[in-house]
Design an enzyme around this catalytic site. Sequence first.
Site, PDB file in Angstrom:
ATOM      1  N   SER A  70      -4.383 -31.827  27.156  1.00 16.78           N
ATOM      2  CA  SER A  70      -5.812 -31.487  27.120  1.00 16.78           C
ATOM      3  C   SER A  70      -6.080 -30.205  26.344  1.00 16.78           C
ATOM      4  CB  SER A  70      -6.351 -31.280  28.538  1.00 16.78           C
ATOM      5  OG  SER A  70      -6.214 -32.450  29.287  1.00 16.78           O
ATOM      6  N   HIS A  78      -9.195 -35.496  24.606  1.00 19.20           N
ATOM      7  CA  HIS A  78      -8.057 -36.244  24.078  1.00 19.20           C
ATOM      8  C   HIS A  78      -8.539 -37.109  22.916  1.00 19.20           C
ATOM      9  CE1 HIS A  78      -4.972 -35.609  27.287  1.00 19.20           C
ATOM     10  NE2 HIS A  78      -6.049 -35.214  27.933  1.00 19.20           N
ATOM     11  N   HIS A  94      -3.630 -41.311  31.377  1.00 20.76           N
ATOM     12  CA  HIS A  94      -3.240 -40.781  32.683  1.00 20.76           C
ATOM     13  C   HIS A  94      -3.328 -41.868  33.752  1.00 20.76           C
ATOM     14  CE1 HIS A  94      -4.808 -37.388  30.335  1.00 20.76           C
ATOM     15  NE2 HIS A  94      -3.955 -36.634  30.989  1.00 20.76           N
ATOM     16  N   TYR A 129      -4.582 -41.475  36.635  1.00 23.84           N
ATOM     17  CA  TYR A 129      -5.891 -41.423  37.316  1.00 23.84           C
ATOM     18  C   TYR A 129      -6.972 -42.209  36.582  1.00 23.84           C
ATOM     19  CZ  TYR A 129      -7.031 -37.592  34.029  1.00 23.84           C
ATOM     20  OH  TYR A 129      -7.226 -36.844  32.902  1.00 23.84           O
ATOM     21  N   GLU A 130      -6.698 -42.552  35.324  1.00 23.58           N
ATOM     22  CA  GLU A 130      -7.684 -43.337  34.581  1.00 23.58           C
ATOM     23  C   GLU A 130      -7.648 -44.811  35.011  1.00 23.58           C
ATOM     24  OE1 GLU A 130      -8.031 -42.125  30.211  1.00 23.58           O
ATOM     25  OE2 GLU A 130      -6.168 -41.156  30.805  1.00 23.58           O
ATOM     26  N   ALA A 143      -1.904 -29.318  30.093  1.00 20.23           N
ATOM     27  CA  ALA A 143      -2.675 -28.239  30.708  1.00 20.23           C
ATOM     28  C   ALA A 143      -2.325 -28.259  32.186  1.00 20.23           C
ATOM     29  CB  ALA A 143      -4.166 -28.486  30.511  1.00 20.23           C
ATOM     30  N   MET A 170      -1.548 -33.189  36.267  1.00 21.26           N
ATOM     31  CA  MET A 170      -1.758 -34.619  36.571  1.00 21.26           C
ATOM     32  C   MET A 170      -1.073 -35.546  35.565  1.00 21.26           C
ATOM     33  SD  MET A 170      -5.828 -34.303  37.330  1.00 21.26           S
ATOM     34  CE  MET A 170      -6.507 -32.910  38.242  1.00 21.26           C
ATOM     35  N   SER A 171      -0.095 -35.031  34.840  1.00 18.42           N
ATOM     36  CA  SER A 171       0.509 -35.889  33.800  1.00 18.42           C
ATOM     37  C   SER A 171       1.994 -35.618  33.692  1.00 18.42           C
ATOM     38  CB  SER A 171      -0.172 -35.598  32.452  1.00 18.42           C
ATOM     39  OG  SER A 171       0.119 -34.277  32.025  1.00 18.42           O
ATOM     40  N   ASN A 185      -5.827 -22.350  34.017  1.00 16.87           N
ATOM     41  CA  ASN A 185      -6.604 -21.748  35.117  1.00 16.87           C
ATOM     42  C   ASN A 185      -5.641 -21.444  36.250  1.00 16.87           C
ATOM     43  OD1 ASN A 185      -6.696 -24.909  35.205  1.00 16.87           O
ATOM     44  ND2 ASN A 185      -6.829 -24.217  37.331  1.00 16.87           N
ATOM     45  N   HIS A 227     -13.159 -29.025  34.272  1.00 17.69           N
ATOM     46  CA  HIS A 227     -12.450 -29.561  33.112  1.00 17.69           C
ATOM     47  C   HIS A 227     -12.872 -28.813  31.841  1.00 17.69           C
ATOM     48  CE1 HIS A 227     -10.027 -32.365  30.899  1.00 17.69           C
ATOM     49  NE2 HIS A 227     -11.056 -32.871  30.241  1.00 17.69           N
TER      50      HIS A 227
HETATM   51  N1  HPA Z   1      -4.718 -28.689  38.881  1.00 12.37           N
HETATM   52  C1  HPA Z   1      -4.254 -29.866  38.410  1.00 12.37           C
HETATM   53  N2  HPA Z   1      -4.242 -30.166  37.120  1.00 12.37           N
HETATM   54  C2  HPA Z   1      -4.704 -29.249  36.258  1.00 12.37           C
HETATM   55  C3  HPA Z   1      -5.196 -28.009  36.683  1.00 12.37           C
HETATM   56  C4  HPA Z   1      -5.199 -27.712  38.075  1.00 12.37           C
HETATM   57  O1  HPA Z   1      -5.619 -26.632  38.524  1.00 12.37           O
HETATM   58  N3  HPA Z   1      -5.570 -27.335  35.556  1.00 12.37           N
HETATM   59  C5  HPA Z   1      -5.318 -28.135  34.503  1.00 12.37           C
HETATM   60  N4  HPA Z   1      -4.788 -29.304  34.920  1.00 12.37           N
END
Ligand code: HPA
Length: 279
Positions: free
Chosen positions: A32, A63, A85, A87-88, A115, A213-214, A237, A249
């Site tokens: 991302s 993406h 992903h 989750y998609e 990310a 998440m990946s 973050n 996001h």
């Molecule tokens: N949590 C999960 N996935 C992420 C985060 C997060 O804080 N930041 C970027 N991808």
Amino acid sequence: MTRSLYEQAQEAARFLEQRTPLRPRLGLVLGSGLGAFADSLTQATRIPYQEIPHFPTSTAAGHAGRLVVGRCRGVPVAVMQGRAHYYEGYPMSQVTFPIRVLGLLGVRTLVLTNAAGGINRKLRARGLLLIRDHVNLQATNPLLGPNDERFGPRFPDMTEAYSKELIAIAKKVARRQRLRLFEGVYAAVHGPSYETPAEVRALARLGADVVGMSTVPEVIVANHMSLRVLGISCVTNMAAGLSKKKISHDEVLEAGEHVGRQFSAFLQALIPAIAEVEK
Ligand code: HPA
């Protein structure tokens, strides 16, 4: 008759072989907000995922959804600008399909980027972390189901899922560029909701330094095919509860783009260094 995953991956690999004369041994997946590196390639052929047989099309914002085959400082590379992903709603076989295709194309080394949220308090947003190991909390595995020995063994070893040699090279390159690089453990969760503060505390106790998440399904499949893997997280973050800010996001994308140029410069130095030891 439906074709096996192996045959589908072969079909996609043959399609790509017809689209480009380059035969990359190095593959990259850009996470991302980290897609900018792909624009720096020369002799580039850009192929939207929709055009590649059986490829999943990435739907997440940030993406681009295309494969770029080109040269980075002379080294042929296959770069995925965006990934699918879990989750998609894609099954794991689809999430990891591009890795199968890269493997059949002749890629031997895979650089996976993402990310991630920072859990270890030593981390700061906008820093980079080399993934030393992972904890798979997605409660599933892309290798579930019958095993196709043409890809790899039934029970792949994961002792060195992330190549120590590649980590050493990455550290050396970072030192030369005076770039601060952390090293740590990536926890993979499903998402798409971000974690609660209690979950982040639990992840810290499990030994995680970052959460995302990946990546982990791709690492498992890459190891199944005996590819060497380097994983790099961009801490976009601090994870939930570690700062007063809420997580969005947009913030993740913005942070990714902020480090984009530095990250791109790092990859441009890293790739020739990796190719050098491959010879
Ligand atoms: N949590 C999960 N996935 C992420 C985060 C997060 O804080 N930041 C970027 N991808």
